[in-house]
Write an enzyme that holds these catalytic residues in place. Structure first.
Site, mmCIF file in Angstrom:
data_model
loop_
_atom_site.group_PDB
_atom_site.id
_atom_site.type_symbol
_atom_site.label_atom_id
_atom_site.label_comp_id
_atom_site.label_asym_id
_atom_site.label_seq_id
_atom_site.Cartn_x
_atom_site.Cartn_y
_atom_site.Cartn_z
ATOM 1 N N TYR A 124 -2.442 -1.130 10.223
ATOM 2 C CA TYR A 124 -2.217 -1.272 8.897
ATOM 3 C C TYR A 124 -0.935 -0.834 8.205
ATOM 4 C CZ TYR A 124 -3.895 -1.305 4.114
ATOM 5 O OH TYR A 124 -3.946 -1.548 2.766
ATOM 6 N N SER A 129 0.647 -1.219 -0.066
ATOM 7 C CA SER A 129 0.095 -0.003 0.041
ATOM 8 C C SER A 129 0.913 1.160 0.046
ATOM 9 C CB SER A 129 -0.849 0.029 1.297
ATOM 10 O OG SER A 129 -1.567 1.261 1.613
#
Length: 318
Positions: free
Chosen positions: A175, A163
């Protein structure tokens, strides 16, 4: 003086584009993809199936596997896979070995991932981080290690979906931590496997509309996290903090989340089929124009911008 430099730069750009567009011959090679219940994984599985690849799709749920199987050709095969379960990973690795035989596995796409709780770090527990890391970092590592012999056998490719938040930690929670970890694993794996003909690419998407960015899910998990906080911590932040945080998050996600998932799957396909796959791909306008440039700015600048955007705790001292 400038003309030779401009011509040299133009020539380099043309040669790079020509090299980048070179593809391998059409193939029915085996590709294993994790997280095929929805999102990028499901779309990529169907996309590669239509191109003639023999897709082996790992799904978390029976319903996800059944739905995918109904949409695909007989070339595509599904299996249930929980990447956080080492025993299940080993069982699936044996299943893949049986399927590919002496041919080996040409492609592995580590796609499965979760968002976890996105919110202020002091609200979280170690278990909150552990749950996300087990899926987003340790899971892909386990799957990759289990399948490396088959990938080496075919001189294949590993494609890890990280990401842009693996390049810049824009929020609290597991995350960003998990994606930074997968980036590091991918970089070391690329160097370690290069002598054996295995190529490793990283795809760093911006924000896209997938289950990971589902606003309803993100908001409900953060509200549940707030509800379990001790009164003292709630007092530090104040009730208005949560409402403002959710409102800002909603506004940002609605603004930048891209519905065109094919921008990501096209990069994934290129990493698998190009004669010279790139080391990194950054699909999404926000990745190219916002997050990646921001990752090169001084930390003081990034901190100031994010502090300005997000709400301040009620008992802030600065």
């Amino acid at each position: 003086m400038w003309l030779p430099l401009l011509l040299g730069a133009l020539l380099w750009a043309v040669l790079w584009l020509l090299r980048d567009r070179q593809s391998l011959p059409a193939s029915d090679a085996f590709i294993f993809i994790t997280g095929c219940d929805s999102g990028f994984g499901r779309l990529l599985a169907l996309q590669l199936d239509q191109k003639g690849f023999q897709v082996l799709a790992g799904c978390l749920t029976p319903s996800g596997a059944e739905d995918l199987q109904q949409m695909a050709s007989s070339r595509l095969h599904t299996t249930l896979l929980d990447i956080t379960d080492p025993q299940n990973v080993q069982q699936v690795a044996k299943w893949v070995k049986t399927r590919v035989g002496e041919t080996g596995l040409f492609g592995l796409v580590n796609n499965a991932g979760v968002a976890g709780i996105i919110g202020p770090t002091p609200w979280l527990t170690q278990d909150d981080f552990q749950r996300v890391l087990s899926v987003n970092t340790l899971g892909p590592i386990g799957v990759t290690l289990a399948l490396l012999p088959l990938l080496q056998q075919a001189r294949g490719r590993v494609v890890n979906i990280t990401s842009v938040l693996g390049r810049i930690a824009a929020n609290g929670g597991g995350y960003c931590v998990s994606k930074f970890g997968l980036e590091a694993f991918s970089d070391s794996l690329r160097r370690d496997m290069a002598p054996f003909g295995v190529q490793v690419s990283i795809v760093e998407p911006g924000f896209f509309r997938t289950p990971v960015t589902n606003l309803e899910s993100l908001e409900s998990t953060l509200k549940a996290c707030w509800a379990r906080l001790p009164p003292a911590i709630q007092a530090h932040y104040g009730e208005a903090f949560l409402d403002t945080y959710l409102r800002v998050q909603r506004r940002i996600m609605n603004l930048i989340c891209d519905p065109e998932l094919t921008k990501v799957t096209s990069c994934l396909e290129h990493a698998l089929t190009a004669r010279h796959p790139r080391t990194r791909y950054s699909p999404g306008w926000d990745a190219k124009l916002l997050w990646l440039p921001a990752s090169y700015l001084p930390a003081r600048v990034v901190d100031a911008v994010l502090t300005w955007i997000l709400p301040r705790p009620a008992q802030s001292v600065s």
